[in-house]
Design an enzyme around this catalytic site. Structure first.
Site, PDB file in Angstrom:
ATOM      1  N   ARG A  48     106.423  12.730   1.840  1.00 58.30           N
ATOM      2  CA  ARG A  48     107.363  13.011   2.996  1.00 58.30           C
ATOM      3  C   ARG A  48     107.528  11.812   3.979  1.00 58.30           C
ATOM      4  O   ARG A  48     108.722  11.325   4.525  1.00 58.30           O
ATOM      5  CB  ARG A  48     107.166  14.398   3.770  1.00 58.30           C
ATOM      6  CG  ARG A  48     107.194  15.397   2.818  1.00 58.30           C
ATOM      7  CD  ARG A  48     107.071  16.684   3.595  1.00 58.30           C
ATOM      8  NE  ARG A  48     107.126  17.712   2.542  1.00 58.30           N
ATOM      9  CZ  ARG A  48     106.265  18.456   2.185  1.00 58.30           C
ATOM     10  NH1 ARG A  48     105.203  18.118   2.192  1.00 58.30           N
ATOM     11  NH2 ARG A  48     106.540  19.663   1.290  1.00 58.30           N
ATOM     12  N   GLU A 191      93.397  28.805   5.479  1.00 59.34           N
ATOM     13  CA  GLU A 191      94.673  27.904   5.303  1.00 59.34           C
ATOM     14  C   GLU A 191      95.069  27.846   6.881  1.00 59.34           C
ATOM     15  O   GLU A 191      94.585  28.871   7.807  1.00 59.34           O
ATOM     16  CB  GLU A 191      95.602  28.891   4.667  1.00 59.34           C
ATOM     17  CG  GLU A 191      95.240  29.047   3.046  1.00 59.34           C
ATOM     18  CD  GLU A 191      95.811  27.718   2.228  1.00 59.34           C
ATOM     19  OE1 GLU A 191      96.374  26.864   2.976  1.00 59.34           O
ATOM     20  OE2 GLU A 191      95.456  27.747   1.052  1.00 59.34           O
ATOM     21  N   ASP A 202      96.345  34.683  -1.317  1.00 61.60           N
ATOM     22  CA  ASP A 202      96.093  33.606  -2.442  1.00 61.60           C
ATOM     23  C   ASP A 202      95.258  34.051  -3.679  1.00 61.60           C
ATOM     24  O   ASP A 202      95.721  33.567  -4.723  1.00 61.60           O
ATOM     25  CB  ASP A 202      95.205  32.505  -1.634  1.00 61.60           C
ATOM     26  CG  ASP A 202      94.344  31.618  -2.367  1.00 61.60           C
ATOM     27  OD1 ASP A 202      95.067  30.697  -2.358  1.00 61.60           O
ATOM     28  OD2 ASP A 202      93.382  31.687  -2.900  1.00 61.60           O
ATOM     29  N   LYS A 206      96.354  33.774  -7.806  1.00 58.28           N
ATOM     30  CA  LYS A 206      95.563  33.468  -8.819  1.00 58.28           C
ATOM     31  C   LYS A 206      95.221  34.340  -9.956  1.00 58.28           C
ATOM     32  O   LYS A 206      94.985  34.164 -11.158  1.00 58.28           O
ATOM     33  CB  LYS A 206      94.063  33.121  -8.393  1.00 58.28           C
ATOM     34  CG  LYS A 206      94.246  31.775  -7.268  1.00 58.28           C
ATOM     35  CD  LYS A 206      92.968  31.464  -6.662  1.00 58.28           C
ATOM     36  CE  LYS A 206      93.306  30.212  -5.684  1.00 58.28           C
ATOM     37  NZ  LYS A 206      92.271  29.685  -4.414  1.00 58.28           N
TER      38      LYS A 206
END
Length: 435
Positions: A48, A191, A202, A206
């Site tokens: 970015r 996080e 999260d 998974k």
């Protein structure tokens, strides 16, 4: 080496994992070329900001902000940007152009895995995402390839190192939930939005990926039953210890037979008790582990680092070498498998066990009343422990362990206990897993 042309690798993202992937490609070029049969040329790194600080010093001329142009000229695209967009669009463009794709993007695979797999299969390309679950631990390829001929019955694992670190500190060092979470945050385990970890989002992503691969069935992330660890208390940790167990946030995917005989799949995430002699109980700190149960292979456990830049880069490089070798050897990519198309069953159809902690009136007839409530719902007690605190003020504490029963029946039992006149409070409800 057979003189095959150099393969152009486009890297999308240069965070902690991306920087390590770039470093390894540049530093281990000769070794990777020997494994692949062609040299891997890092064609560019899409970012970015060209001026952002990187974890690793890399040649400035590799950086570009034109991700689309970089993708269209690549043989293999490694996506480590994170998030759904623009990653999804760029990956589709790469696949449509015939490039193989390697990604560690669990959120993207959980939400759009079937779409991306179909796009890859249409053009004979390969989509690989070993690093999307459990970091450095090889689990996707064993499930998709090594165990493809077996009948997997259950996959359960610790797939979020942040919550494992928090629960482990509470268990081994006696930290409060607040102190353990503060230390985890200071060490960078959580996080930026800790809700993703501590509320199980999260792990649910998974679980979706593991269930879809293990059972050859598309399991959308919104079909995963999810509970986090924010309600876990020091008292529950101690009660688990007294019962010879430990509390872990588990991601579970298994074949389930519903009450009407329907064969289906359950995927769920929640904190659960697991016996201390189970291998998963010995997974400490921020480590991950996945325990697989299969009819022929039996019990298998995969253990290691579930996160970390260089550790996760190892899994990414493994997928990259596999994709690059396909270019040299020829042939289509390995397609996904979704032929079973089993129904996704609600958590109420799961058979499990509960540990329920109650504050009850300390008077005659209480145990009989509670036994009657369990019997009314088809639930039987495997163990009952009673204690009367010194400052009880006429109340006692009961810890009830149940035999295996339907989740829906166990949940209804707990509701009935809450409504009972002899129960003053239901202080803890945890499932028991691993047996």
């Amino acid at each position: 080496m057979n003189g095959y042309r150099d393969l152009r690798v486009a890297l999308l993202g240069c965070g902690s994992v991306g920087a390590q992937v770039a470093r390894l490609i540049l530093e281990q070029g000769d070794e990777l070329a020997a494994r692949v049969g062609a040299r891997l040329q890092l064609a560019g790194i899409a970012v970015r900001s060209l001026d952002a600080k990187r974890d690793v010093e890399l040649p400035q001329e590799l950086f570009t902000t034109d991700a689309e142009q970089l993708v269209l000229g690549a043989d293999v695209v490694v996506e480590l940007m994170g998030g759904v967009e623009p990653a999804r669009t760029l990956i589709l463009q790469a696949l449509e152009a015939g490039a193989d794709v390697v990604t560690a993007n669990k959120a993207l695979i959980a939400a759009h895995g079937p779409e991306l797999a179909d796009a890859a299969e249409q053009v004979g390309a390969q989509l690989s995402y070993e690093a999307a679950v459990a970091g450095a631990i090889p689990i996707i390829r064993p499930l998709r390839e090594s165990l493809a001929g077996d009948h997997i019955t259950r996959v359960l694992g610790i797939v979020n190192g942040s919550t494992n670190y928090i629960l482990d500190r509470m268990d081994r060092f006696g930290d409060s939930a607040e102190d353990a979470m503060r230390v985890a945050s200071e060490l960078g385990y959580l996080e930026a939005d800790p809700t993703l970890d501590v509320e199980g989002y999260d792990a649910a992503q998974k679980a979706t990926i593991l269930a879809s691969i293990a059972f050859h069935t598309e399991v959308p992330v919104d079909a995963v039953h999810r509970e986090g660890i924010t309600s876990i208390t020091s008292e529950q940790i101690q009660a688990a210890r007294n019962a010879g167990a430990v509390i872990k946030l588990l991601a579970i995917a298994e074949r389930v037979t519903a009450s009407d005989g329907t064969q289906g799949v359950s995927a769920r995430v929640y904190p659960a008790l697991i016996d201390r002699d189970h291998p998963l109980a010995a997974v400490h700190g921020g480590k991950n582990a996945v325990f697989v149960e299969a009819e022929a292979a039996g019990e298998l456990m995969f253990y290691g680092a579930g996160a970390g830049g260089v550790e996760t880069a190892s899994a990414v490089l493994g997928d990259l070498v596999s994709a690059a070798r396909r270019h040299v050897i020829g042939g289509p990519g390995i397609p996904g498998s979704s032929h079973a198309d089993l129904p996704i069953l609600p958590v109420g159809e799961v058979r499990t066990r509960y540990q329920v902690m109650l504050d009850v009136r300390d008077e005659p007839g209480v145990l009989a009343a509670i036994a009657g409530i369990l019997a009314d719902h088809g639930v039987s007690a495997a163990s009952v422990e009673q204690s009367v605190p010194e400052d009880s003020a006429g109340t006692a504490t009961l810890v009830i362990g149940t035999h295996t029963a339907r989740e829906a029946d166990l949940a209804a039992t707990v509701d009935a206990l809450r409504d009972s006149d002899v129960v003053t409070a239901v202080t803890s409800v945890l499932r028991l897993e691993g047996n």
